[in-house]
Scaffold this active site. Sequence first.
Site, mmCIF file in Angstrom:
data_model
loop_
_atom_site.group_PDB
_atom_site.id
_atom_site.type_symbol
_atom_site.label_atom_id
_atom_site.label_comp_id
_atom_site.label_asym_id
_atom_site.label_seq_id
_atom_site.Cartn_x
_atom_site.Cartn_y
_atom_site.Cartn_z
ATOM 1 N N HIS A 14 115.243 103.240 41.127
ATOM 2 C CA HIS A 14 114.204 103.213 42.174
ATOM 3 C C HIS A 14 114.882 103.493 43.510
ATOM 4 C CE1 HIS A 14 110.383 101.334 43.993
ATOM 5 N NE2 HIS A 14 111.096 101.825 44.995
ATOM 6 N N HIS A 16 114.623 105.655 47.467
ATOM 7 C CA HIS A 16 113.958 106.480 48.489
ATOM 8 C C HIS A 16 115.006 107.358 49.168
ATOM 9 C CE1 HIS A 16 110.150 104.207 48.308
ATOM 10 N NE2 HIS A 16 110.946 103.190 48.011
ATOM 11 N N LYS A 100 104.384 107.331 39.839
ATOM 12 C CA LYS A 100 104.432 106.112 40.646
ATOM 13 C C LYS A 100 103.039 105.700 41.087
ATOM 14 C CE LYS A 100 106.027 102.851 43.268
ATOM 15 N NZ LYS A 100 107.306 102.307 43.688
ATOM 16 N N HIS A 137 104.169 99.723 41.930
ATOM 17 C CA HIS A 137 104.363 98.826 43.074
ATOM 18 C C HIS A 137 103.336 97.707 42.897
ATOM 19 C CE1 HIS A 137 105.478 97.854 47.339
ATOM 20 N NE2 HIS A 137 104.413 97.097 47.139
ATOM 21 N N HIS A 175 110.794 96.592 41.569
ATOM 22 C CA HIS A 175 111.293 95.618 42.559
ATOM 23 C C HIS A 175 110.581 94.259 42.465
ATOM 24 C CE1 HIS A 175 107.807 97.276 44.572
ATOM 25 N NE2 HIS A 175 108.424 98.327 45.028
ATOM 26 N N ASP A 248 115.694 100.255 45.362
ATOM 27 C CA ASP A 248 114.672 100.413 46.405
ATOM 28 C C ASP A 248 115.337 100.621 47.763
ATOM 29 O OD1 ASP A 248 112.136 100.723 47.403
ATOM 30 O OD2 ASP A 248 111.682 98.584 47.502
HETATM 31 O O1 DOR Z 1 110.339 97.950 51.665
HETATM 32 C C1 DOR Z 1 109.859 98.969 51.189
HETATM 33 N N1 DOR Z 1 110.138 100.179 51.689
HETATM 34 N N2 DOR Z 1 109.023 98.844 50.167
HETATM 35 C C2 DOR Z 1 108.343 99.898 49.675
HETATM 36 O O2 DOR Z 1 107.598 99.724 48.767
HETATM 37 C C3 DOR Z 1 108.482 101.238 50.292
HETATM 38 C C4 DOR Z 1 109.759 101.357 51.002
HETATM 39 C C5 DOR Z 1 109.814 102.560 51.914
HETATM 40 O O3 DOR Z 1 109.401 103.658 51.504
HETATM 41 O O4 DOR Z 1 110.259 102.423 53.026
HETATM 42 ZN ZN ZN Z 2 110.374 101.584 46.905
#
Ligand code: DOR
Ligand code: ZN
Length: 344
Positions: A14, A16, A100, A137, A175, A248
């Site tokens: 997971h 970003h 997702k 999520h 998460h 995450d």
């Molecule tokens: O803390 C987070 N940041 N939780 C999420 O679900 C998305 C993520 C983000 O994209 O910044």
């Molecule tokens: Zn995330």
Amino acid sequence: MTSTLTIRRPDDWHLHLRDGAMLRAVLPETARHFGRAIIMPNLVPPVVTGAQAAAYRDRILAALPEGSDFTPLMTLYLTEDSDPADVEAAHASGLIRAVKLYPAGATTNSASGVTNFDKVRPVLEKMAGIGLPLCVHGEVTDADIDIFDREAVFIDRILDPIRRSTPGLRVVMEHITTSDAVDYARSQGSDLGATITTHHLVINRNHILAGGIKPHYYCLPVAKREEHRLALRAAATSGEARFFLGTDSAPHTDANKLLPCGCAGCFTATNTMSILAQVFEEDSALGRLERFASLNGPAFYGLPPHDSTLTLEKKTPDYPAQISTDDGPVTVFDPGFPLTWRVA
Ligand code: DOR
Ligand code: ZN
């Protein structure tokens, strides 16, 4: 005393990566230690179609450091207009590994997510048929539900009904932050997995709020009480197949974190392996770190573990407090205790 630990190369289930300047700055932080990662599709606009995922994959590959063999595992962002045939084609071509689900409004860039779960039923049924996992999520967004209860309520009201009505759908609870989620995951069969982040093994809600507000510890789902953190630690260090690493890691510039209404996300790509080694050592579970970081995830996703390895050594890690990007600095997650393991 153990002074080195060699494990199969880990993966991040997971992650970003964003796009543009941020992508170029943060991707090397993950590619340095991890072989593969499930790439979150919550860009602006989101990655909804197979064509968008293919283009995003190309941008990620173009941003990789010279000589890196890191593999991005792409996902599609589920909307009420997602086309089951497009999802099926993107899976059949090997382009995507998961879809997702963001409840609309749950978190960063989730406005295009799902409000009416009946509308995504045809996609979910298609996914169950072809064995394509749904990454969830798991938070309700109702204003009248306390933010600390949103995960537990989601399990009861949304997740469990979806699972009952869609037999065979493989689901990853992303998460997880509560003992409720740990218990639910343990009550289900091998078609349910759960990722656990690095930071939720380390912080509880006091770290965010006691003694002054700490924006860099604010993420979603928000960290809960200490008893929940301890349940997550027990789950992660248990070696049980259903629990695996999904950092995450979610970069936001400091300017966007330190606002009156700051962004949610902890950036942990840089020091996750050092922190995990510390956590597993403290819990006398170093021998199970490989299962959590390198073996359980591939098994759930039907992929082989890596043949290559990663070695950790008992030495103080050396990494910057911030990563610089052309958009501004991004602060690396501070575990709040000295780290004694580093990647060799
Ligand atoms: O803390 C987070 N940041 N939780 C999420 O679900 C998305 C993520 C983000 O994209 O910044
Ligand atoms: Zn995330």
